[in-house]
Scaffold this active site. Structure first.
Site, mmCIF file in Angstrom:
data_model
loop_
_atom_site.group_PDB
_atom_site.id
_atom_site.type_symbol
_atom_site.label_atom_id
_atom_site.label_comp_id
_atom_site.label_asym_id
_atom_site.label_seq_id
_atom_site.Cartn_x
_atom_site.Cartn_y
_atom_site.Cartn_z
ATOM 1 N N TYR A 128 0.786 -1.237 0.000
ATOM 2 C CA TYR A 128 0.000 0.000 0.000
ATOM 3 C C TYR A 128 0.816 1.283 0.000
ATOM 4 C CZ TYR A 128 -3.906 -3.105 0.399
ATOM 5 O OH TYR A 128 -4.821 -4.086 0.133
ATOM 6 N N PHE A 418 -10.648 -3.851 10.546
ATOM 7 C CA PHE A 418 -11.833 -3.653 9.714
ATOM 8 C C PHE A 418 -11.523 -4.093 8.285
ATOM 9 C CE2 PHE A 418 -9.401 0.276 9.886
ATOM 10 C CZ PHE A 418 -9.301 0.669 8.571
#
Length: 418
Positions: A128, A418
């Protein structure tokens, strides 16, 4: 082999949710079929226009989902985040730029919406940073060897008028949300929890792929009867050959809004009969825990790793949202290959507020937007990043000035995945 331009990336339609789930489960190496229960559950909370699928013909070969989240900045101000989750690319379609296209589409939409940052929990580290994300928090898990912790075996609870009560899931759904709100308002890096989160964590909603085990729930109440802490834990059943209990308590969640509650709840779980080990679950890397024990060496770090990653979408609002422990100015040159946040900015910080604005002044510190995300919550040192060649001083001492302005006395922490 399908060409890159043959892959159609778009928001899914509601009737494509089962196919999207099949691709999601395949990417996460779970049984790929989508059960009726999983489809019904997903349908209740995913937002189709923010749920992307990459389609090779009729087959979904990659997944991507985002949703609105609140993230606590340094000082307690919540900022709106584009929370990214459920990212997969099927192994037959890797290295075709699919994730790059999905990420670009989502981040552009988030920028247009006015989201301040984007967030994610990275399963793999190297991915990322390419998209402007920086590691912003770390999490650690300890294992406590209870017999050598040095706690008084006669300890039976707080002796200052406070008390610890066992409660059930109904009580947790009443007490927990308010306690968590108090925690996240004071904890940089914390995120909000939905009503669905509490339903899943207390067994009201049992996910089809998960095996539900009801935890024990303990609430700490101070001498005035106010709840200041909540602990959820399970215990395995393991006995030694000599009929000696060797059970391990696994903490699923622990919220404490006062040091007294934190100490009492750790001592409580270490005092449960038959428990000889406690696994703490994911905690802040500078958690008080080891030093709450008479022998801190009884708690050893089992795992420590990066946790929340942050991508700054609006430099001005992000820098003005947080607080600063001292006054100072700094001119930052922010590079961003995607063009979402690039520019030169003058930060004027003070304990009573800050301003940040584009400027034509000479830069003092040059850094990529990913490194700004790493520094923003206060966990990393600009001096360290300069030594690593990840930020560049244009003025001698600028990295030290950045540390004086940006670093925090306690490390940021995100309690949730999450």
């Amino acid at each position: 082999m399908s060409r890159r331009q043959d892959i159609d990336i778009r928001p899914i339609h509601e009737d494509e949710i089962p196919e999207w789930i099949r691709a999601l489960n395949t990417g996460f190496l779970r049984p790929p079929s989508a059960s009726d229960a999983e489809v019904a559950d997903r349908t209740t909370y995913i937002v189709p226009e923010r749920t992307l699928g990459a389609f090779d013909g009729d087959r979904c070969v990659a997944t991507f989902r985002s949703f609105t989240q609140e993230l606590t900045a340094v000082g307690g101000t919540p900022v709106t985040a584009d929370a990214i989750s459920n990212v997969t690319v099927t192994s037959t379609h890797r290295r075709r730029g699919i994730l790059t296209r999905m990420m670009a589409q989502d981040l552009a939409a988030a920028k247009d919406r006015g989201d301040v940052v984007a967030t994610l929990i990275a399963a793999e580290y190297p991915i990322y940073g390419r998209y402007g994300f920086g590691r912003a928090t770390t999490a650690a898990e300890w294992t406590i060897d209870v017999p050598r912790a040095g706690l008084d075996p006669r300890w039976a609870g707080p002796d200052d008028g406070a008390r610890i009560d066992l409660v059930d899931g109904d009580d947790v759904r009443k007490i927990g949300p308010e306690l968590h709100e108090r925690l996240r308002r004071a904890q940089p890096g914390a995120i909000d929890r939905s009503e669905r989160w509490w339903q899943v964590s207390t067994g009201v909603l049992v996910l089809d792929r998960a095996q539900w085990t009801e935890p024990f729930y303990a609430v700490y109440r101070n001498a005035q009867g106010q709840a200041e802490g909540l602990l959820a834990y399970t215990v395995d059943e393991h006995w030694g050959d000599a009929k000696q209990p060797l059970e391990t308590a696994k903490v699923k969640d622990m919220i404490a809004v006062s040091p007294a509650a934190e100490r009492a709840l750790w001592w409580y779980v270490c005092s449960v009969d038959w428990v000889t080990k406690v696994r703490t679950g994911w905690r802040a890397p500078d958690d008080l825990l080891p030093h709450l024990l008479p022998d801190p060496r009884a708690a050893r770090i089992t795992t420590q790793a990066d946790w929340l990653w942050v991508r700054i979408l609006d430099v001005v609002r992000a820098m003005e949202a947080r607080t600063y422990g001292r006054s100072g100015t700094l001119v930052l040159e922010v590079t961003d290959r995607d063009g979402l946040s690039a520019g030169r900015y003058r930060l004027e910080a003070a304990p009573d507020g800050a301003s940040c604005a584009p400027t034509t002044e000479d830069a003092e510190l040059t850094l990529d937007v990913g490194e700004l995300g790493t520094l923003w919550l206060g966990d990393e040192s600009a001096v360290r990043l300069a030594a690593l060649g990840r930020v560049r001083e244009e003025r001698a001492g600028a990295a030290s000035e950045a540390d004086a302005l940006l670093r925090t006395s306690r490390r940021p922490w995100c309690p949730d995945i999450f």
